[in-house]
Motif scaffolding. Structure first.
Motif, PDB file in Angstrom:
ATOM      1  N   PHE A 320      23.888 -16.617  12.863  1.00 52.74           N
ATOM      2  CA  PHE A 320      24.355 -18.003  12.837  1.00 52.74           C
ATOM      3  C   PHE A 320      25.130 -18.313  14.119  1.00 52.74           C
ATOM      4  O   PHE A 320      25.618 -17.414  14.799  1.00 52.74           O
ATOM      5  N   THR A 354      20.850 -19.889  11.259  1.00 49.90           N
ATOM      6  CA  THR A 354      21.619 -20.979  10.680  1.00 49.90           C
ATOM      7  C   THR A 354      22.466 -21.606  11.779  1.00 49.90           C
ATOM      8  O   THR A 354      23.271 -20.922  12.404  1.00 49.90           O
ATOM      9  N   ASN A 366      17.424 -25.303   8.218  1.00 47.75           N
ATOM     10  CA  ASN A 366      18.291 -24.267   8.772  1.00 47.75           C
ATOM     11  C   ASN A 366      19.433 -24.779   9.630  1.00 47.75           C
ATOM     12  O   ASN A 366      20.030 -24.031  10.395  1.00 47.75           O
TER      13      ASN A 366
END
Length: 617
Positions: A320, A354, A366
């Motif tokens: 992420f 993400t 996402n």
């Protein structure tokens, strides 16, 4: 368009750094009688070699598979010399160094409030329906004979055939069940990136925005200049800053480097943080630069992270990063220089990660929305409690208020109608925003004073769906009134209650265009219901503010904590599904806005009152 297949991402695959050579056949003996013996000897050697290789791979924990793919993930052995430790000791949040070895706070400098983005407020959507499918691992062929007829998803039997310990994330899952490890299941590994991808941008803060010197706003870990004295009782004496709405990249980075459960062993990590300041980077090149310049750093960072061994464990689905602007700044629809923004979110590798943004797309799965920064950055639970008590006791002479400017160039905007209704009402307070030094909307003390004196605060769409003002209003204990679900309800699903009636009022834009009276609608709400909504809003204050990184909140979670917990939970659920052979749930991207709203028994195809608001085609 299908979800990116990790086989398409340029990931080098090696076997302990060696290239395996296959034997074309057994060496023939010079005499006719030696052929049988040579073949027998070849079979014995081959059997022993295969057995040793398989045993080595399982012992190293490098055999795994994709989401319901049944493939094999080959990861380079984890050497102690590289990853240093098995578990990371909790990090002292009072200190720490930047990942790139540089200070994250630039020198203080003067600055002023940043103008709103001039790009069109109309939100463009994908031109076709897309489905998200399982992601094959790098070693898996693009097409196999074992795939079923349900969109390329193999049967779960193949993926469940491997033991849990064979997966590259087995140790991370095991840590989650370790009751003696207070960080078990919460470890975060930080990807290594050169400082030009993060802290160098902050050092060169004067180049971040063409019309404003951003150095004042990047100071203090992205909080901006500190406000002292309380501004006549509007604020507390400490913990208040003039924060810019687009500094989440810096704020998140400063918090992550003091996160108590960092690890330098990626096999233990519940998630991998990539310290790329995507929001700051794109802002430097939004105006006056060609697409080659706008996309250069995005392409470079993808090359770096996909070449790392951490990527191969899940093809990036455990990674992420923050992109602290609206999603539309990263979703350019074509490669012409006239197109807006970069194509970062269109890159196949990024689609597996993400991305944390301040406004997410309703049609993509996402990217996830996190709150805009407000002016309040508490250092303790007590500071939050004191503020909550203050806004709970305030007298609120105005029934409703609005702070903003009209959008005369936008046919979709209802701001002119809201301004007209507020002007005509004796119970509405209006703060009209305008460019220039007399703009009160640029003063946190001015708009917070307005919101603190109001029961309801009108929150129409901004330049796009969302606006920072919604969080400023909630911080003041003012009940927000939304006119489009894209402004909050389908955005901040990690941070706000699913039942929007618990903390807000919804009046549709169409009702406003039909001259529905906002004052009458609000007067019809029973006083007891108003008190319940206000109390819910006040209880949400910790989850929509970013606390000081040098301290910690003990009995509550702030916006950072909520976001990290949500990412960890997302990755952990996916990993457990892979181990159990269930694979990743297929989702229609065109309905990504609807999935968080579904209740038990509901299907995404079922009709919803907001379907027309998010329809495209």
């Amino acid at each position: 368009m299908k979800r990116h297949n990790t086989a398409e991402v340029p990931v080098p695959v090696s076997y302990g750094g060696k290239v395996e050579k296959t034997m074309g056949g057994a060496k023939q003996g010079r005499g006719g009688g030696g052929g049988c013996c040579s073949r027998l000897w070849f079979m014995v050697v081959l059997s022993v070699t295969v057995t040793l290789l398989v045993r080595h791979c399982y012992d190293s924990g490098v055999i795994g598979h994709g989401a319901a793919a049944g493939g094999v993930v080959r990861i380079e052995p984890v050497h102690r010399g590289f990853y240093h430790t098995r578990k990371a000791s909790p990090v002292d949040r009072g200190g720490g160094t930047s990942f790139s070895g540089h200070s994250s706070s630039p020198p203080d400098a003067g600055g002023s409030a940043k103008p709103e983005s001039p790009h069109d407020s109309g939100v463009k959507a994908p031109s076709e329906l897309t489905t998200v499918e399982h992601t094959k691992q790098p070693s898996e062929p693009a097409s196999t004979g074992t795939e079923s007829d349900d969109g390329g998803k193999p049967s779960s039997a193949s993926s469940s055939s491997l033991p849990a310990a064979a997966h590259p994330f087995a140790r991370a899952l095991a840590a989650a069940g370790d009751k003696g490890d207070r960080c078990g299941g919460r470890y975060v590994y930080v990807q290594e990136l050169p400082p030009r991808f993060n802290t160098d941008m902050v050092k060169n803060c004067a180049t971040l925005f063409p019309w404003t010197d951003m150095c004042a706003f990047t100071a203090n870990g992205g909080f901006g200049p500190q406000m002292s004295g309380g501004d006549g009782g509007v604020f507390q004496e400490t913990g208040w800053y003039n924060s810019d709405q687009y500094t989440v990249d810096i704020i998140f980075h400063d918090r992550i480097r003091r996160y108590e459960c960092l690890t330098d062993d990626p096999s233990l990590a519940a998630a991998v943080y990539v310290p790329f300041f995507a929001g700051l980077e794109v802002a430097r090149h939004l105006w006056g630069f060609n697409v080659t310049t706008r996309d250069a750093m995005a392409l470079e960072v993808v090359d770096i992270i996909t070449s790392r061994p951490e990527w191969r464990a899940m093809g990036g689905r455990d990674h992420f990063f923050t992109a602290g602007r609206t999603t539309w700044d990263f979703r350019r629809l074509n490669d012409g220089d006239a197109g807006w923004g970069s194509k970062l979110f269109s890159l196949p590798a990024i689609k597996n990660m993400t991305a944390l943004v301040v406004e997410a797309s309703p049609w993509h799965l996402n990217d996830a929305a996190i709150p805009f920064p407000t002016a309040f950055h508490p250092a303790s639970d007590e500071a939050v409690f004191v503020w909550q008590d203050k806004v709970r006791r305030l007298e609120r002479p105005w029934l409703f208020s609005f702070a903003g400017a009209a959008r005369p160039g936008s046919a979709k905007s209802i701001r002119s109608e809201l301004i007209a209704q507020c002007r005509a009402s004796s119970v509405c307070s209006l703060m009209e925003c305008a460019d220039g030094p007399s703009n009160k909307c640029g003063s946190p003390a001015s708009y917070m004073r307005l919101f603190q004196s109001s029961t309801f605060c009108l929150q129409p769409q901004g330049d796009s769906y969302t606006r920072k003002s919604a969080f400023d209003a909630m911080l003041a204990g003012c009940i927000p009134v939304f006119f489009h679900p894209g402004t909050a309800y389908v955005q901040y699903t990690w941070h706000l209650p699913r039942n929007h009636a618990d903390y807000s009022v919804y009046i549709s834009e169409d009702d406003v265009r039909r001259n529905a009276s906002i004052e009458e609608r609000l007067r019809r709400i029973a006083p007891a219901a108003v008190e319940r909504m206000r109390e819910t809003v006040i209880s949400l204050i910790p989850t929509v503010v970013y606390a000081q990184p040098s301290s910690r909140l003990d009995t509550m979670k702030d916006a950072f904590d909520v976001a990290v917990d949500a990412i960890v939970d997302k990755v952990t659920r996916l990993r457990r599904d892979i181990v159990d052979g269930r694979g990743e749930e297929e989702k229609l991207e065109m309905y990504s806005w609807k999935y968080p709203l579904l209740r038990e028994g509901q299907k995404v195809e079922d009709p919803h009152e907001w379907d027309p608001l998010f329809a495209f085609g």
